[in-house]
Design a protein around this motif. Structure first.
Motif, PDB file in Angstrom:
ATOM      1  N   CYS A   1     -36.282-101.159  52.841  1.00  6.71           N
ATOM      2  CA  CYS A   1     -35.648-101.644  51.548  1.00  6.71           C
ATOM      3  C   CYS A   1     -36.320-102.906  51.402  1.00  6.71           C
ATOM      4  CB  CYS A   1     -34.163-101.976  52.009  1.00  6.71           C
ATOM      5  SG  CYS A   1     -33.329-100.549  52.709  1.00  6.71           S
TER       6      CYS A   1
ATOM      7  N   LEU B   1     -31.851-101.983  44.022  1.00  5.20           N
ATOM      8  CA  LEU B   1     -31.394-100.818  45.150  1.00  5.20           C
ATOM      9  C   LEU B   1     -31.155 -99.518  44.232  1.00  5.20           C
ATOM     10  CD1 LEU B   1     -28.774-102.944  47.122  1.00  5.20           C
ATOM     11  CD2 LEU B   1     -30.927-102.145  47.826  1.00  5.20           C
ATOM     12  N   GLY B   2     -31.583 -98.692  45.076  1.00  7.68           N
ATOM     13  CA  GLY B   2     -31.401 -97.097  44.601  1.00  7.68           C
ATOM     14  C   GLY B   2     -29.833 -96.947  45.166  1.00  7.68           C
ATOM     15  N   GLU B   3     -29.358 -95.705  44.634  1.00  6.56           N
ATOM     16  CA  GLU B   3     -27.783 -95.354  44.957  1.00  6.56           C
ATOM     17  C   GLU B   3     -27.655 -95.342  46.387  1.00  6.56           C
ATOM     18  OE1 GLU B   3     -24.491 -92.418  43.608  1.00  6.56           O
ATOM     19  OE2 GLU B   3     -26.121 -92.494  42.365  1.00  6.56           O
ATOM     20  N   GLU B   4     -28.545 -94.405  47.082  1.00  7.39           N
ATOM     21  CA  GLU B   4     -28.271 -93.925  48.258  1.00  7.39           C
ATOM     22  C   GLU B   4     -28.467 -95.221  49.343  1.00  7.39           C
ATOM     23  OE1 GLU B   4     -30.354 -91.406  51.691  1.00  7.39           O
ATOM     24  OE2 GLU B   4     -30.320 -90.706  49.605  1.00  7.39           O
TER      25      GLU B   4
ATOM     26  N   ALA C   1     -27.964 -98.266  48.363  1.00 10.05           N
ATOM     27  CA  ALA C   1     -26.653 -99.288  48.142  1.00 10.05           C
ATOM     28  C   ALA C   1     -25.396 -98.785  48.868  1.00 10.05           C
ATOM     29  CB  ALA C   1     -26.379 -99.463  46.850  1.00 10.05           C
ATOM     30  N   VAL C   2     -25.399 -97.609  48.997  1.00  7.22           N
ATOM     31  CA  VAL C   2     -24.092 -97.108  49.724  1.00  7.22           C
ATOM     32  C   VAL C   2     -24.160 -97.024  51.121  1.00  7.22           C
ATOM     33  CG1 VAL C   2     -22.954 -94.653  50.158  1.00  7.22           C
ATOM     34  CG2 VAL C   2     -23.380 -95.214  48.012  1.00  7.22           C
ATOM     35  N   ASP C   3     -25.306 -96.896  51.955  1.00  2.00           N
ATOM     36  CA  ASP C   3     -25.423 -97.216  53.057  1.00  2.00           C
ATOM     37  C   ASP C   3     -25.390 -98.727  53.510  1.00  2.00           C
ATOM     38  OD1 ASP C   3     -25.970 -94.430  53.473  1.00  2.00           O
ATOM     39  OD2 ASP C   3     -28.113 -94.992  53.498  1.00  2.00           O
TER      40      ASP C   3
END
Length: 122
Positions: free
Chosen positions: A18, A26-29, A31-33
């Protein structure tokens, strides 16, 4: 002399995955993590538990050592440890009747690299 590339040892891919938010979004995945980790740390008891585990002698702590400093029940401590484990912040292992916990360095590196400010930033 060979021009083969040698692998860099001791480098954790999770820690370097990252880029800091100030360099690229940030990418979506990701950001979720990362949100799961930050959400787990948003509770004062869990934040203190993580600190207690990280600062424990030898880098790991028995659950029996983690209940004393808090004014909550042992089942509540177990719940908070489960949240930290599911967020990927701590690892655990059962040894006999006790469970031992340690902080996952890659997770902390990932969080800190995300929040890293560029040199010379205000």
């Amino acid at each position: 002399m060979s021009n083969l590339e040698l692998p860099v040892l001791g480098r954790d891919d999770a820690a370097v995955c990252c880029s800091p938010m100030v360099r690229e979004p940030l990418g979506e995945e990701a950001a979720v993590d990362l949100a799961k980790m930050f959400k787990a740390l948003s509770d004062p008891v869990r934040l203190r538990l993580l600190s207690l585990i990280a600062s424990h002698e030898g880098g790991e702590a028995c659950v029996c050592d983690l209940t004393g400093p808090f004014d909550v029940s042992q089942p509540t401590i177990s719940h908070h440890l489960k949240v930290l484990r599911e967020a990927g912040l701590v690892g655990s292992e059962r040894r006999g009747t006790w469970v031992y916990y340690w902080v996952l360095p890659g997770a902390l590196a990932r969080l800190s690299s995300l929040l890293e400010a560029p040199a010379g930033a205000r």
